[in-house]
Design an enzyme around this catalytic site. Structure first.
Site, mmCIF file in Angstrom:
data_model
loop_
_atom_site.group_PDB
_atom_site.id
_atom_site.type_symbol
_atom_site.label_atom_id
_atom_site.label_comp_id
_atom_site.label_asym_id
_atom_site.label_seq_id
_atom_site.Cartn_x
_atom_site.Cartn_y
_atom_site.Cartn_z
ATOM 1 N N CYS A 67 0.838 -1.206 0.000
ATOM 2 C CA CYS A 67 0.000 0.000 0.000
ATOM 3 C C CYS A 67 0.872 1.254 0.000
ATOM 4 C CB CYS A 67 -0.928 -0.006 1.205
ATOM 5 S SG CYS A 67 -2.113 1.363 1.203
ATOM 6 N N CYS A 125 -6.349 -3.397 6.837
ATOM 7 C CA CYS A 125 -7.557 -2.566 6.837
ATOM 8 C C CYS A 125 -8.697 -3.185 6.058
ATOM 9 C CB CYS A 125 -7.235 -1.177 6.273
ATOM 10 S SG CYS A 125 -6.735 -1.176 4.530
#
Length: 359
Positions: free
Chosen positions: A104, A202
Site C-alpha cells: 500500500c 484494513c
C-alpha cells in the site's frame, strides 16, 4: 517561496497532527483522503462502517475545515485491488505470507498519491508515519531513519521508498511519541484526538480470517491435503493451504506426541510440512525485489542488523548482493521461522540500508 504540501488524511489522529505541524511551518496544505475500497470489495454490507468509510472522510474534512485547508477525496479502488488485495491473495495461494501495508505504501501512498501531488503542483507529500528523512551530504543521498520513539517506528514498512520520493516526502511525526501526538490533537480540538488506531490489515473485517476473505474474494474453496513431517510421513489432513503460515502451531487440529509447527507449504503437492520448533531455525535467507536507500549497491560483504518481520527484533547479519535484484543475508545466530513473502529490512544504526522480499 511558499511551499505546498499534499497531506494524506486517513481520518485518524496521526495524519491530522501531521497536517497541523506542516501548516505551522508555513506550508500551504491540501488534505487528501484516499478511498481505497468499497465495503462490497471486502465482503461487508454497503451500510457497514469500515476504514475508508464516510465517517473517516468526514473526520478528515472536519480537521481540514478547522485549519482552513482544502480537502479532496480521490478514489483509488481499482489500483488498490490490483496492487494490494490481489497481491495479498496471490501470495497466500502460493504458500507465502505477505505484508500488504508495504504494498500500500509502495503503490498507493508513495505511488499514486505522489503522482497526484505533482499534478496539483505540490512540493511535498506528507503522511502521519513515524519515521524520519535526512539528506546525507557525504553520501549525496537521502536516507530513511527510524522514528525517535522505537515503540511507534514504522521504517520497516517504508523500505521501498526511492530517492525521488524521499526528496519530496515529509514525516512530521518522526520525533514525537503517540501521547504527544494525541495531546496536540486534543489541544486543537480535533475530532480525531482520541480515535483508535486502525487495524493492521484494513481490508479484512473484524472476525473474518484471512482464509475466509480469500475464499470470499476468489469464489474458490481450497482443497484439503496432507500434513506431513520433514521425512514425508503423513500426520493427518489439513483444511486448505491458505489457512497456514510458517511457524504456526495453533489451529492445526492434530493430536501429536510432541509440539509441531508449520515449516513449509508445498503448493505443488498441496501439503503442509510440519517440524519441531528446533527445525524452524536457519541462518540464511535470499530476498528479491530489492530496494537500497543509503547506497546504490552493496559491493562487498556488509555488516548490518536485519529485521525479518514487522515486530521482529533486529539481528546482526552479513549481507551480500550477488546481482541487481538479489540479497543474500547470513545471520550470526539462527532465526526462527524465516517466512517467504515477508520483507527483510536492513539497518545501520537508525538508518535504513534497504530491503527486499524473502523468497
Amino acid at each position: 517561496m511558499n511551499h505546498k504540501a499534499l497531506i494524506a488524511m486517513s481520518g485518524g489522529v496521526d495524519s491530522s497532527v501531521a497536517a497541523l505541524l506542516m501548516q505551522e511551518q508555513g506550508y500551504t496544505c491540501t488534505g487528501v483522503t484516499m478511498k481505497l475500497f468499497n465495503n462490497e470489495d471486502i465482503g461487508l454490507p454497503v451500510m457497514d462502517s469500515k476504514c475508508c468509510s464516510l465517517n473517516d472522510i468526514q473526520d478528515a474534512k472536519s480537521v481540514c475545515a478547522k485549519m482552513g485547508m482544502e480537502h479532496f477525496t480521490f478514489n483509488y479502488g481499482d489500483r488498490f485491488r490490483a496492487e494490494v488485495i490481489d497481491r495479498f491473495i496471490n501470495a497466500y495461494m502460493h504458500g507465502m505470507t505477505p505484508n500488504p501495508c508495504i504494498d500500500c505504501n509502495r503503490y498507493l501512498k508513495f505511488g499514486e498519491l505522489f503522482h497526484k501531488a505533482k499534478e496539483l503542483g505540490c512540493d511535498y507529500v506528507v503522511t502521519g508515519h513515524y519515521a524520519r528523512i535526512r539528506y546525507d551530504e557525504a553520501k549525496g543521498r537521502y536516507v530513511l531513519l527510524k522514528a525517535v520513539n522505537p515503540d511507534k517506528d514504522q521504517s520497516y514498512v517504508l523500505y521501498s521508498m526511492t530517492q525521488e520520493q524521499l526528496a519530496h516526502v515529509q514525516f512530521p511525526l518522526g520525533n514525537l511519541s503517540k501521547p504527544e501526538v494525541r495531546a496536540i490533537a486534543e489541544k486543537h480540538g480535533f475530532v480525531t484526538a482520541h480515535k483508535h488506531d486502525s487495524q493492521d490489515i484494513c481490508f479484512i473485517q473484524n472476525g473474518m480470517s484471512y482464509a475466509d476473505f480469500i475464499e470470499l474474494r476468489t469464489g474458490h474453496k481450497f482443497p484439503p491435503g496432507n500434513f506431513v513431517d520433514t521425512k514425508g510421513n503423513v500426520l493427518g489432513r489439513h483444511k486448505g493451504i491458505i489457512h497456514y503460515t510458517i511457524g504456526q502451531r495453533k489451529g492445526l487440529g492434530l493430536a501429536l506426541p510432541e509440539p509441531m509447527y508449520v515449516q513449509h507449504i508445498d503448493t505443488q503437492k498441496n501439503e503442509v510440512v510440519l517440524s519441531t520448533n528446533a527445525e524452524l531455525f536457519t541462518t540464511t535467507l535470499t530476498a528479491t525485489d530489492i530496494n537500497l536507500i543509503d547506497c546504490e549497491r552493496i559491493t562487498e560483504p556488509r555488516r548490518i542488523k536485519a529485521r525479518i518481520r514487522y515486530h521482529h527484533a533486529e539481528q546482526w547479519a552479513t549481507v551480500t548482493q550477488p546481482d541487481d535484484n538479489t540479497l543474500q543475508i547470513v545471520f550470526d545466530e539462527p532465526q526462527r521461522a524465516i517466512t517467504k513473502g515477508q520483507a527483510v529490512v536492513m539497518y545501520d544504526g537508525d538508518v535504513v540500508v534497504g530491503g527486499g522480499r524473502i523468497i
